[in-house]
Design a protein around this motif. Structure first.
Motif, mmCIF file in Angstrom:
data_model
loop_
_atom_site.group_PDB
_atom_site.id
_atom_site.type_symbol
_atom_site.label_atom_id
_atom_site.label_comp_id
_atom_site.label_asym_id
_atom_site.label_seq_id
_atom_site.Cartn_x
_atom_site.Cartn_y
_atom_site.Cartn_z
ATOM 1 N N ILE A 1 -3.397 0.445 -3.505
ATOM 2 C CA ILE A 1 -3.277 -0.777 -2.694
ATOM 3 C C ILE A 1 -3.316 -2.002 -3.597
ATOM 4 N N TYR B 1 -9.639 0.828 2.833
ATOM 5 C CA TYR B 1 -9.561 -0.378 2.003
ATOM 6 C C TYR B 1 -10.108 -1.603 2.734
ATOM 7 N N ARG B 2 -9.763 -1.755 4.001
ATOM 8 C CA ARG B 2 -10.191 -2.945 4.720
ATOM 9 C C ARG B 2 -11.711 -3.008 4.840
ATOM 10 N N ILE C 1 -7.920 4.539 -4.372
ATOM 11 C CA ILE C 1 -8.938 5.391 -3.761
ATOM 12 C C ILE C 1 -8.393 6.815 -3.741
ATOM 13 N N GLU D 1 -4.660 6.643 -2.403
ATOM 14 C CA GLU D 1 -4.349 5.353 -1.783
ATOM 15 C C GLU D 1 -4.261 4.303 -2.880
ATOM 16 N N ARG E 1 -13.362 -4.484 1.630
ATOM 17 C CA ARG E 1 -13.117 -5.893 1.330
ATOM 18 C C ARG E 1 -14.051 -6.769 2.151
ATOM 19 N N ASP F 1 -3.170 -6.163 -3.300
ATOM 20 C CA ASP F 1 -3.450 -7.118 -2.234
ATOM 21 C C ASP F 1 -3.722 -8.493 -2.812
ATOM 22 N N ASN G 1 -6.585 -8.131 -5.493
ATOM 23 C CA ASN G 1 -7.181 -6.817 -5.713
ATOM 24 C C ASN G 1 -6.095 -5.771 -5.984
ATOM 25 N N ALA H 1 0.848 -1.197 0.000
ATOM 26 C CA ALA H 1 0.000 0.000 0.000
ATOM 27 C C ALA H 1 0.881 1.243 0.000
ATOM 28 N N THR I 1 -6.422 -1.849 -6.165
ATOM 29 C CA THR I 1 -7.448 -0.852 -5.887
ATOM 30 C C THR I 1 -6.814 0.510 -5.667
ATOM 31 N N VAL J 1 -13.563 5.177 -5.691
ATOM 32 C CA VAL J 1 -12.919 3.872 -5.660
ATOM 33 C C VAL J 1 -12.878 3.316 -7.079
ATOM 34 N N VAL K 1 -13.369 -6.732 -3.221
ATOM 35 C CA VAL K 1 -13.608 -5.315 -2.992
ATOM 36 C C VAL K 1 -14.989 -4.922 -3.486
#
Length: 820
Positions: A449, A577-578, A500, A447, A581, A451, A496, A420, A498, A533, A587
């Motif tokens: 990320i 992000y968390r 943001i 952001e 998910r 993952d 993912n 991240a 992603t 997003v 996501v």
């Protein structure tokens, strides 16, 4: 107006203390120009007076709530005068330096510490933070002694505030928001908190109803300020759990200042004391720095940096847990194969430019970058026996499992990677005109990320693979053969990428004024937050929320020192992000911001008891939550459903009494009552995972009167059990089991060899400014607290047993602190 307000008094005066004359306390050490303590300095304020002792120390009580002129004089040194204005019960440390050949400042008006009570902010003393014993010492440890702040895991720095979860708390260092790792699953993996207590100058905390200038979270704000050095200094702290070293200095022209801190932590002392025999090799290391350069009186640049490396290697061997009753004892024996290897590496850097246009206008520009790379790899096979325990006293097999009621195995596999990168640029400013203060900010955050989540679990019982509970084909083995493919009990796989993008802004106004003879304070503000997003394989989604907030405080002109305050507002938490998910790792970009409406009514009552200052703080609160994103908590890992399909509420009462129970030391007692419930899909209200119903805590400092250098620090916490005794995959409407109550006491004993009031001009102690040797006992009463349950099956009765996963037992530690 006076009569209208006085009817509120009984609601907040829970203890009928007799109020004496209103005073403030002035204390400190007087030095000469060579930094040597000066004895027999005369200190006078009207008809009050005192003198310094052989260490230059003095203490003087002066009238509160008015300007008091204090004179410091000595037969061989220049006289100096200062004017102080202290609140009732307020303490101020003032350390003047008396010169021999330089004229002193004629008159200085000093207003004491900042009065943040009107804002509903608790200010904590950094010196206390560094002294209080804990298995995980630091700022968060002290927060857990406050009402409304709860944690049932001494290995973790995470905390829950008034029914919120660990992700709902804002943390700032020098006005810059900081983050914690994403993949951490258990407290023993955490290592070090971001905040380095050796660098801390000021700690402010708000448990709700906070201002618009603070960000978009639902529960609390922790605002940390690192200090700007005024001289060269070195401090070190060493114990069996690791150590820390900090160096600070200032250039000859005082334009450049800097402080650097290095910390190392090893949790082996705590983890090896648990019931699971392991090979444990942790390495938690971080380096932090705060550097400031003052170009002119108006313009300065500062840099805040952090580099952290946490490696966690864990190889469990065996475990035996005894539970049940005296008449029916049961034991779980587990034999492990495999290991876990985790690595969390974070880099953080921020540059802040401050420009003072004129006395009333300040402008700031902040740019920061946070980069974390996290790996979580594990393959652990656990084979267990569940059976009856030999209770025959004197038998050589006492405590051994004699008859197995259940046998089985469990294989856990994980290959989780996360990368991240979070970049932020922000402009902030404040403008004062008359009694009005305006503050504003515009902030952009990106952001990025990446993952990969791969986790699966296979459970075997008596040679038969157990299918997941939600599988349509119910497993009837051994009575009916399974004709379907073998399915992992839990299986989560996702990749993912992603991004943001966020734009945030706030504007707020505050003012101090009067209503008749009563002092009042107003604060009004509004925040706006837009986020978008987007990423591979998902449809981009953009949303915007607005958060109006308000605070009001009044200090009536009564004989008793009372302060009333009220805070309210809309608090949104746009998903990080968390929260995007879901439980399958996918996501969900359309997840909304969770919304909470705060109502906080508080009172501070300052009084004198035993000729010493005390304060009783009372706060009642109610929070109404909409678009709630339900989640489960296992140890410290939170798994969201990523579906705003619930509503919730929280209400409670917080009480805190603090003061000098022992002269010269601050202690406090806290009590909190909380009830929080949620309604998922209109199925009815049930307790939330953070429903910490009752909380009691105490922080007590003491010393031996005849040996004031021998000090004692006691940290007590009692929390009622959380809803968390059910399997993580279970339907919360079916399982509402609670864990046992959390009870813990940590004791620290310290002998001060050198400090400010005890200096030496010769010998080996001359080089030290501070030197102390301590002995600490964690979990004094050796209470078996549990954080989760392991669920195993009895093959004969099909019964499931909840086996508690215990936290740390009693542990001893030795500690050495020094400053040069």
């Amino acid at each position: 107006m006076n009569n209208k307000l006085q009817f509120l008094t009984p609601l907040f005066l829970l203890l009928p203390f007799f109020v004496l004359a209103q005073t403030g306390t002035l204390r400190g050490v007087i030095l000469d120009e060579f930094n040597k303590p000066v004895e027999n300095v005369n200190i006078k304020a009207d008809n009050l007076g005192t003198t310094t002792n052989e260490n230059g120390f003095y203490l003087l009580k002066i009238p509160a709530n008015k300007d008091v002129r204090v004179t410091f004089s000595h037969i061989s040194l220049k006289q100096t005068t200062a004017t102080f204005h202290l609140e009732n019960g307020e303490e101020l440390e003032f350390n003047p330096v008396l010169q021999t050949n330089i004229e002193q400042i004629a008159t200085v008006v000093i207003s004491g510490r900042k009065r943040k009570d009107v804002e509903g902010i608790v200010t904590l003393n950094p010196a206390t933070i560094r002294k209080i014993p804990s298995a995980n010492a630091g700022v968060e440890n002290l927060l857990k002694t406050l009402p409304g702040v709860s944690s049932n895991n001494e290995l973790s720095t995470q905390y829950s505030v008034r029914g919120g979860n660990y992700d709902e708390n804002l943390v700032y260092v020098n006005g810059i928001e900081v983050y914690r790792p994403f993949l951490i699953r258990s407290g023993q993996q955490e290592g070090l908190s971001f905040v380095n207590t050796d660098l801390v100058q000021n700690v402010d905390f708000s448990a709700g109803g906070f201002q618009a200038k603070y960000g978009d979270k639902l529960s609390s704000v922790l605002d940390i300020t690192y200090r700007t050095p005024t001289d060269f200094g070195v401090s070190a702290d060493m114990s069996l759990l690791g150590g820390s070293l900090s160096v600070e200095g200032v250039s000859d022209n005082s334009k450049l200042t800097g402080i650097v801190g290095v910390r190392y932590r090893d949790n082996s002392l705590l983890v090896n004391a648990k019931e699971t025999e392991t090979n444990y090799d942790p390495k938690f290391l971080d380096v932090q720095s705060y550097i400031t350069y003052k170009f002119t009186d108006k313009f300065s640049l500062s840099f805040l940096g952090n580099a952290s490396l946490n490696k966690y290697n864990y190889e469990p061997k065996t475990r035996q847990t005894n539970f049940g009753t005296l008449s029916d004892p049961i034991a779980l024996l587990v034999f492990y194969e495999g290991q876990e290897k985790d690595a969390y590496q974070t880099l953080f850097g921020a540059i802040q430019g401050s420009y003072k246009v004129h006395e009333n206008l300040n402008l700031n520009l902040v740019a920061s970058t946070y980069h974390t790379t996290e790996e979580e790899y594990f393959d652990i096979l656990a084979q267990y026996r569940l059976g009856e325990v030999n209770t025959n006293i004197g038998d050589e097999d006492l405590g051994e499992v004699e008859f197995s009621e259940g046998i089985g195995g469990q294989l856990n596999h994980g290959r989780n990677d996360l990368d991240a990168l979070i970049t932020t640029i922000e402009h902030k400013g404040d403008y004062k005109i008359n009694d009005n203060n305006f503050e504003w900010s515009v902030k952009y955050t990106n952001e990025d990320i990446r993952d990969r989540l791969v986790e699966w679990e296979v459970i075997d019982s008596a040679g038969f693979s157990i299918n997941p509970p939600n599988l349509e084909q119910f497993n009837q083995q051994p009575y009916q053969p399974n004709e379907y493919p073998i399915t992992a009990y839990q299986n989560v796989r996702a990749t993912n990428n992603t991004a943001i993008n966020r734009i945030q802004a706030y504007l707020q106004w505050s003012k101090r004024s009067n209503i008749g003879e009563h002092d009042v304070w107003y604060n009004l503000g509004v925040r706006a937050h837009n986020w978008k997003v987007e990423g591979d394989g998902i449809e981009s989604n953009s949303q915007t929320v607005f958060s109006p907030r308000a605070q009001f405080a009044i200090k009536p002109n009564w004989e008793k020192d009372m302060l009333f305050r009220f805070g309210t507002g809309y608090y949104y938490q746009p998903p990080f992000y968390r929260e995007l998910r879901d439980q399958n790792g996918t996501v969900q970009p359309e997840v909304k911001a969770q919304q909470s409406i705060h109502f906080v009514l508080g009172n501070d009552y300052s009084f004198q008891m035993w000729d010493r200052p005390f304060k009783l703080t009372t706060e009642a609160y109610y929070k109404k939550l909409q678009d709630v994103n339900p989640y489960t908590v296992e140890n410290v890992r939170i798994r969201y459903r990523a579906d705003n399909n619930a509503e919730a509420y929280a209400y409670g009462l917080d009480l805190r009494l603090n003061g000098e129970f022992v002269p010269g030391t601050e202690s406090w007692f806290s009590f909190g009552y909380l009830k929080t419930e949620e309604n998922i899909d209109d199925r009815g209200y049930i307790a939330r995972p953070t429903d910490q119903r009752l909380k009691f805590a105490a922080l007590f400092q003491d010393y031996i009167p005849n040996m004031p250098d021998f000090k004692m620090y006691l940290n007590l916490v009692y929390n009622t059990g959380l809803p968390g005794g059910s399997p993580s995959y279970a339907d919360p409407y079916v399982y509402q089991n609670r864990l046992p109550d959390y009870k813990r006491a940590d004791l620290g004993l310290q002998y001060v060899i050198v400090d400010t009031n005890k200096q030496f001009n010769s010998g080996w102690r001359k080089s030290f400014e501070e030197l102390a040797l301590g002995f600490e006992i964690y979990n004094v009463f050796d209470v078996q607290n549990s954080i989760t349950n392991t669920w195993v099956r009895d093959v004969y009765t099909k019964r499931q047993y909840a086996i508690p996963n215990y936290l740390t037992p009693r542990v001893f530690n030795v500690r050495l602190s020094m400053k040069f």
